[in-house]
Design a protein around this motif. Structure first.
Motif, PDB file in Angstrom:
ATOM      1  N   ASP A 253      39.954 -21.119  30.005  1.00 28.82           N
ATOM      2  CA  ASP A 253      39.511 -22.443  29.511  1.00 28.82           C
ATOM      3  C   ASP A 253      37.590 -22.240  29.206  1.00 28.82           C
ATOM      4  O   ASP A 253      37.276 -22.806  28.554  1.00 28.82           O
ATOM      5  CB  ASP A 253      39.758 -23.475  30.215  1.00 28.82           C
ATOM      6  N   VAL A 254      37.043 -21.412  30.495  1.00 31.94           N
ATOM      7  CA  VAL A 254      35.769 -20.956  30.534  1.00 31.94           C
ATOM      8  C   VAL A 254      35.487 -20.831  28.876  1.00 31.94           C
ATOM      9  O   VAL A 254      34.234 -20.827  28.974  1.00 31.94           O
ATOM     10  CB  VAL A 254      35.728 -20.799  31.644  1.00 31.94           C
ATOM     11  N   ALA A 255      35.838 -20.229  28.953  1.00 33.79           N
ATOM     12  CA  ALA A 255      35.957 -18.740  27.475  1.00 33.79           C
ATOM     13  C   ALA A 255      35.758 -19.184  26.945  1.00 33.79           C
ATOM     14  O   ALA A 255      34.988 -19.482  25.637  1.00 33.79           O
ATOM     15  CB  ALA A 255      36.691 -17.697  27.791  1.00 33.79           C
ATOM     16  N   ASN A 256      36.209 -20.535  26.765  1.00 31.73           N
ATOM     17  CA  ASN A 256      36.830 -21.830  25.455  1.00 31.73           C
ATOM     18  C   ASN A 256      36.174 -22.896  25.401  1.00 31.73           C
ATOM     19  O   ASN A 256      35.493 -23.876  24.279  1.00 31.73           O
ATOM     20  CB  ASN A 256      37.921 -21.719  25.935  1.00 31.73           C
ATOM     21  N   GLU A 257      35.450 -22.827  26.519  1.00 33.35           N
ATOM     22  CA  GLU A 257      34.059 -23.761  27.123  1.00 33.35           C
ATOM     23  C   GLU A 257      34.505 -25.333  27.164  1.00 33.35           C
ATOM     24  O   GLU A 257      33.998 -26.184  26.527  1.00 33.35           O
ATOM     25  CB  GLU A 257      32.264 -23.757  25.598  1.00 33.35           C
ATOM     26  N   HIS A 258      35.899 -24.931  27.719  1.00 30.89           N
ATOM     27  CA  HIS A 258      36.722 -26.557  27.548  1.00 30.89           C
ATOM     28  C   HIS A 258      36.649 -27.262  26.609  1.00 30.89           C
ATOM     29  O   HIS A 258      37.448 -28.164  26.457  1.00 30.89           O
ATOM     30  CB  HIS A 258      35.944 -27.297  28.738  1.00 30.89           C
ATOM     31  N   ILE A 259      36.831 -26.895  24.887  1.00 32.94           N
ATOM     32  CA  ILE A 259      37.112 -27.329  24.041  1.00 32.94           C
ATOM     33  C   ILE A 259      38.339 -27.237  23.646  1.00 32.94           C
ATOM     34  O   ILE A 259      38.764 -28.616  23.515  1.00 32.94           O
ATOM     35  CB  ILE A 259      36.854 -26.758  22.194  1.00 32.94           C
TER      36      ILE A 259
ATOM     37  N   THR B 193      40.043 -29.708  27.182  1.00 30.16           N
ATOM     38  CA  THR B 193      39.943 -31.443  26.621  1.00 30.16           C
ATOM     39  C   THR B 193      40.298 -32.012  25.613  1.00 30.16           C
ATOM     40  O   THR B 193      41.071 -33.244  25.438  1.00 30.16           O
ATOM     41  CB  THR B 193      38.442 -31.189  26.757  1.00 30.16           C
TER      42      THR B 193
END
Length: 117
Positions: free
Chosen positions: A66-72, A75
């Motif tokens: 999730d962090v690697a995906n910036e929570h996109i 969310t």
């Protein structure tokens, strides 16, 4: 000491079988069952070791992705589900679901071992 060993062994084996793509997603249930049969504990401790082992593993893995995906993605999924758009709740829910499945598998292994004696 058995509890900690079972917890780490459950998490490690679930991670190890998860790496290989040839095994189905539920293969961690088999490893949780086997750990619980191999390391004899009371049923409650076996469930907790299975639950916490996979809860910690899945929350950690989901949080790293999730962090690697910036929570996109998380969310957006959290907005679809009734979670109020919170990616944190989605990650925790992921861990609880995996933990429950693993814990129930470990509980089954504990009862299986008790039935043999």
């Amino acid at each position: 000491m058995k509890f900690i060993t079972a917890l780490f062994l459950t998490a490690f084996l679930a991670f190890a079988v998860g790496i290989y793509g040839i095994f189905p997603w539920w293969s961690f249930m088999i490893t949780s069952f086997l750990v619980s049969v191999a390391i004899h504990q009371r049923a409650v401790k076996a469930f907790l070791a299975g639950f916490l082992g996979l809860f910690i593993l899945w929350v950690s893995l989901a949080a790293m992705k999730d962090v690697a995906n910036e929570h996109i993605l998380s969310t957006k999924v959290a907005k679809i589900l009734p979670l109020g758009g919170s990616f944190v709740v989605l990650i925790l829910l992921t861990g609880v679901l995996g933990g429950l499945v693993s814990g129930l598998s470990a509980l089954t292994g504990s009862f299986f071992r008790q039935s043999k004696h």
